[in-house]
Enzyme design. Sequence first.
Site, PDB file in Angstrom:
ATOM      1  N   GLU A   1      -9.896   1.891   4.395  1.00 33.56           N
ATOM      2  CA  GLU A   1      -9.625   3.092   3.556  1.00 33.56           C
ATOM      3  C   GLU A   1     -10.938   3.616   2.934  1.00 33.56           C
ATOM      4  O   GLU A   1     -11.189   4.825   2.924  1.00 33.56           O
ATOM      5  CB  GLU A   1      -8.623   2.684   2.479  1.00 33.56           C
ATOM      6  CG  GLU A   1      -8.224   3.755   1.493  1.00 33.56           C
ATOM      7  CD  GLU A   1      -7.320   3.163   0.399  1.00 33.56           C
ATOM      8  OE1 GLU A   1      -6.287   2.547   0.740  1.00 33.56           O
ATOM      9  OE2 GLU A   1      -7.654   3.310  -0.791  1.00 33.56           O
TER      10      GLU A   1
ATOM     11  N   SER B   1       0.838  -1.207   0.000  1.00 35.34           N
ATOM     12  CA  SER B   1       0.000   0.000   0.000  1.00 35.34           C
ATOM     13  C   SER B   1       0.868   1.250   0.000  1.00 35.34           C
ATOM     14  O   SER B   1       1.953   1.268   0.576  1.00 35.34           O
ATOM     15  CB  SER B   1      -0.923   0.034   1.211  1.00 35.34           C
ATOM     16  OG  SER B   1      -1.650   1.254   1.180  1.00 35.34           O
TER      17      SER B   1
ATOM     18  N   LYS C   1      -4.240  -6.840   3.601  1.00 40.34           N
ATOM     19  CA  LYS C   1      -4.283  -5.719   2.637  1.00 40.34           C
ATOM     20  C   LYS C   1      -5.729  -5.418   2.224  1.00 40.34           C
ATOM     21  O   LYS C   1      -6.124  -4.254   2.068  1.00 40.34           O
ATOM     22  CB  LYS C   1      -3.415  -6.045   1.409  1.00 40.34           C
ATOM     23  CG  LYS C   1      -3.525  -5.024   0.269  1.00 40.34           C
ATOM     24  CD  LYS C   1      -2.970  -3.683   0.669  1.00 40.34           C
ATOM     25  CE  LYS C   1      -3.102  -2.497  -0.227  1.00 40.34           C
ATOM     26  NZ  LYS C   1      -3.558  -2.444  -1.527  1.00 40.34           N
TER      27      LYS C   1
ATOM     28  N   HIS D   1      -7.322  -3.559   4.999  1.00 36.03           N
ATOM     29  CA  HIS D   1      -6.747  -2.192   4.944  1.00 36.03           C
ATOM     30  C   HIS D   1      -7.530  -1.350   3.933  1.00 36.03           C
ATOM     31  O   HIS D   1      -7.942  -0.218   4.219  1.00 36.03           O
ATOM     32  CB  HIS D   1      -5.264  -2.281   4.553  1.00 36.03           C
ATOM     33  CG  HIS D   1      -4.654  -1.004   4.053  1.00 36.03           C
ATOM     34  ND1 HIS D   1      -4.932  -0.490   2.802  1.00 36.03           N
ATOM     35  CD2 HIS D   1      -3.817  -0.133   4.626  1.00 36.03           C
ATOM     36  CE1 HIS D   1      -4.271   0.641   2.633  1.00 36.03           C
ATOM     37  NE2 HIS D   1      -3.587   0.887   3.727  1.00 36.03           N
ATOM     38  N   ASN D   2      -7.756  -1.897   2.762  1.00 36.65           N
ATOM     39  CA  ASN D   2      -8.474  -1.148   1.727  1.00 36.65           C
ATOM     40  C   ASN D   2      -9.921  -0.894   2.126  1.00 36.65           C
ATOM     41  O   ASN D   2     -10.466   0.165   1.830  1.00 36.65           O
ATOM     42  CB  ASN D   2      -8.426  -1.899   0.389  1.00 36.65           C
ATOM     43  CG  ASN D   2      -7.078  -1.750  -0.292  1.00 36.65           C
ATOM     44  OD1 ASN D   2      -6.068  -1.511   0.366  1.00 36.65           O
ATOM     45  ND2 ASN D   2      -7.044  -1.889  -1.600  1.00 36.65           N
TER      46      ASN D   2
END
Length: 471
Positions: A190, A128, A183, A186-187
Amino acid sequence: MESSKIGLIGLAVMGQNLARNIASQNFKVSVYNRTTETMTSFIEAHGSDNLVGQADLKEFVESLESPRKIIVMVKAGRPVDLVISSLLPLLDKGDTIIDCGNSHFPDTIRREKELSEQSIHFIGCGVSGGEEGALKGPSLMPGGNKKVWSELEPIFTAIAAKDFSDKPCVTYLGNDGAGHYVKMVHNGIEYAVMQMMAEAYDVLSKSFGLTAPQIADIFEKYNEGKLQSFLFEIAVPILRQKDDLAEGYLLDKILDKAGQKGTGRWTAIEGMERGVDISTIVQAVNARIVSSRKDFRTELATKYDNPSVGKQLPTEALEEIIKELESALYAGMLLSYAQGFDLLRAAAEEMKWDLNYAEIARIWEGGCIIRAQILNTLHAAFEKSNNAPLWTIEDIVADLQESWGSLRTVTILGAQSGAPMPSLSAALSSFEGMSSARTSANFIQGLRDSFGAHTYKRTDREGTFHTEWGN
Ligand SMILES: NC(=O)c1ccc[n+]([C@@H]2O[C@H](COP(=O)([O-])OP(=O)(O)OC[C@H]3O[C@@H](n4cnc5c(N)ncnc54)[C@H](OP(=O)(O)O)[C@@H]3O)[C@@H](O)[C@H]2O)c1
């Protein structure tokens, strides 16, 4: 010629910048791209003794030190499988492929299994930070065989961003798909954080008629306090950007249709599949879906007369609301992290991944898109509590208790102003549900038992009950 330490396939923006980052850390890297012209012009611009291009895949593989380490940085999905298939006949047992793209974690699990049957190692590594992060230091989220990872560690440690204590933003996460799972979440977070920021922008504009640069001034102040983050940092110049094709500010001319590439949707589906409330993320995905229906929205806007629109609040209220909004955003963001980490915990349990939540918060402190002061708070909280669920940690309880009222005030304001707040209001509802000893589910159970004899349990005695309702 001296062999390269590592190879990289896929020279779009992320691959080019990652390769330059690796070379700048004094590791020789060979690069290859399906379209040779891309590789040639990249090498013309950035080639060096440490950064060499190969037009032929076989020569690319032969240029690497054995056992070979090859990063694949191509479009997620089928292209990754195609690249792996083309590499396989050229590799030897013990070589390693590292997929650094945004692959869906079930694909990573499948690829790791298929390749291990052929004695080829496979690491799925989330990256990222966008193009700048790839060049100057991304946050790296690797998963796969731990022993194999330890051989890659020196290179990945050197190219990673640094956390608040200047340590590299990379840590081994767990077997097979663990890195790509982290990940993905995480997105998802986000998505929620960006949506909450957009909701704040919307309510300031709708309730007080503030212009983009006026909102920039407010966000700039927020970025000096507990909301300090990369996303608030980049929001300020975006809000101040003048349009160079017409009068006014560029943001006002950007079409209100948000794109998405799938990681938010995957996270939302995972929440449903694993029975975890990640409503802030789900609502952020929904908000993008609503935004995408521009034509239909425009048509409906002519049919309905929103009674809230155009009723601006007196500017005297603004100062207080700016403070309430800062506190509400902080609560909303804490809750989106609490939900994201809940999902990680559920997945870790089912997938037998030994995830360390303090470490995950730490590697998100630098390099990645959600890097923010709040992650340092979460990192410290997880460390102090030995990775207890975020909602239960003393310092977080105190922060949520303090900001809870603001979250309610702001969502009421949104409703009164005709500014939809899907993620902030989901944060409030989720928090109030999760922190209630008794919800309204007794009513649902009554209905279910009435129409389908689904039975219910009682609060005052053991056993399973069914009632002939109305008799
Ligand atoms: N962009 C970001 O900010 C960002 C951030 C984090 C992670 N990622 C992930 O990183 C990966 C790369 O992203 P990107 O934005 O740099 O590039 P991208 O647009 O996702 O992919 C383009 C690259 O994939 C190659 N490619 C596509 N189909 C191929 C095939 N069938 N066989 C071989 N190569 C193929 C292209 O080669 P040609 O030049 O020959 O077409 C090009 O090198 C993706 O998984 C992306 O989701 C991106």
